[in-house]
Design a protein around this motif. Sequence first.
Motif, mmCIF file in Angstrom:
data_model
loop_
_atom_site.group_PDB
_atom_site.id
_atom_site.type_symbol
_atom_site.label_atom_id
_atom_site.label_comp_id
_atom_site.label_asym_id
_atom_site.label_seq_id
_atom_site.Cartn_x
_atom_site.Cartn_y
_atom_site.Cartn_z
ATOM 1 N N THR A 17 1.753 4.611 -5.723
ATOM 2 C CA THR A 17 0.462 4.514 -6.404
ATOM 3 C C THR A 17 -0.658 4.385 -5.381
ATOM 4 O O THR A 17 -1.663 5.095 -5.443
ATOM 5 C CB THR A 17 0.434 3.315 -7.369
ATOM 6 N N LEU A 18 -0.503 3.488 -4.444
ATOM 7 C CA LEU A 18 -1.495 3.331 -3.387
ATOM 8 C C LEU A 18 -1.514 4.549 -2.475
ATOM 9 O O LEU A 18 -2.575 4.959 -2.004
ATOM 10 C CB LEU A 18 -1.244 2.059 -2.584
ATOM 11 N N LEU A 19 -0.370 5.128 -2.228
ATOM 12 C CA LEU A 19 -0.317 6.339 -1.418
ATOM 13 C C LEU A 19 -1.122 7.456 -2.094
ATOM 14 O O LEU A 19 -1.903 8.151 -1.441
ATOM 15 C CB LEU A 19 1.126 6.787 -1.196
ATOM 16 N N THR A 20 -0.965 7.600 -3.405
ATOM 17 C CA THR A 20 -1.736 8.594 -4.150
ATOM 18 C C THR A 20 -3.233 8.326 -4.028
ATOM 19 O O THR A 20 -4.030 9.241 -3.818
ATOM 20 C CB THR A 20 -1.320 8.596 -5.637
ATOM 21 N N GLY A 72 -14.007 -1.317 -0.923
ATOM 22 C CA GLY A 72 -14.414 -1.740 0.423
ATOM 23 C C GLY A 72 -13.471 -1.233 1.497
ATOM 24 O O GLY A 72 -13.900 -0.710 2.532
ATOM 25 N N VAL A 73 -12.174 -1.390 1.275
ATOM 26 C CA VAL A 73 -11.176 -0.917 2.241
ATOM 27 C C VAL A 73 -11.265 0.604 2.376
ATOM 28 O O VAL A 73 -11.252 1.144 3.488
ATOM 29 C CB VAL A 73 -9.755 -1.353 1.817
ATOM 30 N N ALA A 74 -11.369 1.286 1.234
ATOM 31 C CA ALA A 74 -11.438 2.749 1.259
ATOM 32 C C ALA A 74 -12.679 3.236 1.996
ATOM 33 O O ALA A 74 -12.606 4.148 2.827
ATOM 34 C CB ALA A 74 -11.417 3.288 -0.171
ATOM 35 N N ARG A 114 -6.032 5.895 10.098
ATOM 36 C CA ARG A 114 -4.622 5.698 9.712
ATOM 37 C C ARG A 114 -4.288 6.688 8.602
ATOM 38 O O ARG A 114 -5.147 7.100 7.843
ATOM 39 C CB ARG A 114 -4.397 4.277 9.204
ATOM 40 N N SER A 115 -3.026 7.017 8.487
ATOM 41 C CA SER A 115 -2.593 7.954 7.444
ATOM 42 C C SER A 115 -2.658 7.269 6.076
ATOM 43 O O SER A 115 -2.666 6.031 5.990
ATOM 44 C CB SER A 115 -1.155 8.402 7.716
ATOM 45 N N PRO A 116 -2.691 8.059 4.999
ATOM 46 C CA PRO A 116 -2.633 7.451 3.672
ATOM 47 C C PRO A 116 -1.411 6.546 3.490
ATOM 48 O O PRO A 116 -1.510 5.487 2.874
ATOM 49 C CB PRO A 116 -2.594 8.655 2.728
ATOM 50 N N MET A 155 -2.127 3.250 5.166
ATOM 51 C CA MET A 155 -3.094 2.484 4.376
ATOM 52 C C MET A 155 -2.434 1.862 3.156
ATOM 53 O O MET A 155 -2.693 0.709 2.808
ATOM 54 C CB MET A 155 -4.274 3.368 3.972
ATOM 55 N N ALA A 156 -1.563 2.609 2.510
ATOM 56 C CA ALA A 156 -0.846 2.075 1.350
ATOM 57 C C ALA A 156 0.035 0.897 1.768
ATOM 58 O O ALA A 156 0.066 -0.139 1.101
ATOM 59 C CB ALA A 156 -0.011 3.168 0.694
ATOM 60 N N ALA A 157 0.726 1.052 2.893
ATOM 61 C CA ALA A 157 1.608 -0.017 3.367
ATOM 62 C C ALA A 157 0.827 -1.273 3.758
ATOM 63 O O ALA A 157 1.297 -2.395 3.553
ATOM 64 C CB ALA A 157 2.438 0.483 4.551
ATOM 65 N N LEU A 158 -0.370 -1.105 4.307
ATOM 66 C CA LEU A 158 -1.193 -2.251 4.692
ATOM 67 C C LEU A 158 -1.861 -2.921 3.486
ATOM 68 O O LEU A 158 -2.078 -4.130 3.486
ATOM 69 C CB LEU A 158 -2.279 -1.816 5.686
ATOM 70 N N THR A 159 -2.197 -2.147 2.486
ATOM 71 C CA THR A 159 -2.939 -2.660 1.335
ATOM 72 C C THR A 159 -2.037 -3.322 0.299
ATOM 73 O O THR A 159 -2.405 -4.332 -0.299
ATOM 74 C CB THR A 159 -3.747 -1.523 0.675
#
Length: 195
Positions: free
Chosen positions: A81-84, A158-160, A170-172, A175-179
């Motif tokens: 979901t976050l990756l998308t 804000g993060v986006a 960073r790759s999507p 970003m998903a893994a960090l968020t």
Amino acid sequence: MRRTQAALQRTLIDLVQDRELSRISVADVAERAGVSRSTFYDHYRDVHELAEAACTTMIDDLIEAIPNPGAGDVPHTPADTLLTFFAHLADHAGLYRSVLGSQGSARVIGHVRRRATVAAYLGARRAATGDETPSPADYTARTPHDVPAAFTAGALIGVATDWLEHGCPRSPAEMAALTKPLLMALYREDVHPRP
């Protein structure tokens, strides 16, 4: 009428890929779309109103990718979901950087924030009650003040925005893994009881 609006919207989306929204004039859009300035003004007050209209569909796609917080919901949100969400931003980085960044459109930023807050609120409501609720597009006028939903929307935007303004370093997937862990920590049941 709709054909002209669609042409103006497509033109703005093309222009904003190459320069900031604040540097695009009505004349730029009208000339590139092959219409007169008066025709532009028949449909929109200014470039910012056009930007909001042009971004509606893309914003709706973006909001659909935002995870739905709620009691126990976010920890079980699939990583994809976050990756998308971040992949969608990356696919349209020029547009989102222009409209969400520091030189962007307050109208578009407000629109995104409201839509994200509604999506988060509805997701939490579904998780808590199991009720089917209207889609975010149908519910914007009746959403109550909801701190977790507003916080989630603001945090993700804000993060986006920061990521976009730094050129998506960073790759999507990164970003998903960090968020995801941040959202999981925010939405543990013991962190914020709902009134």
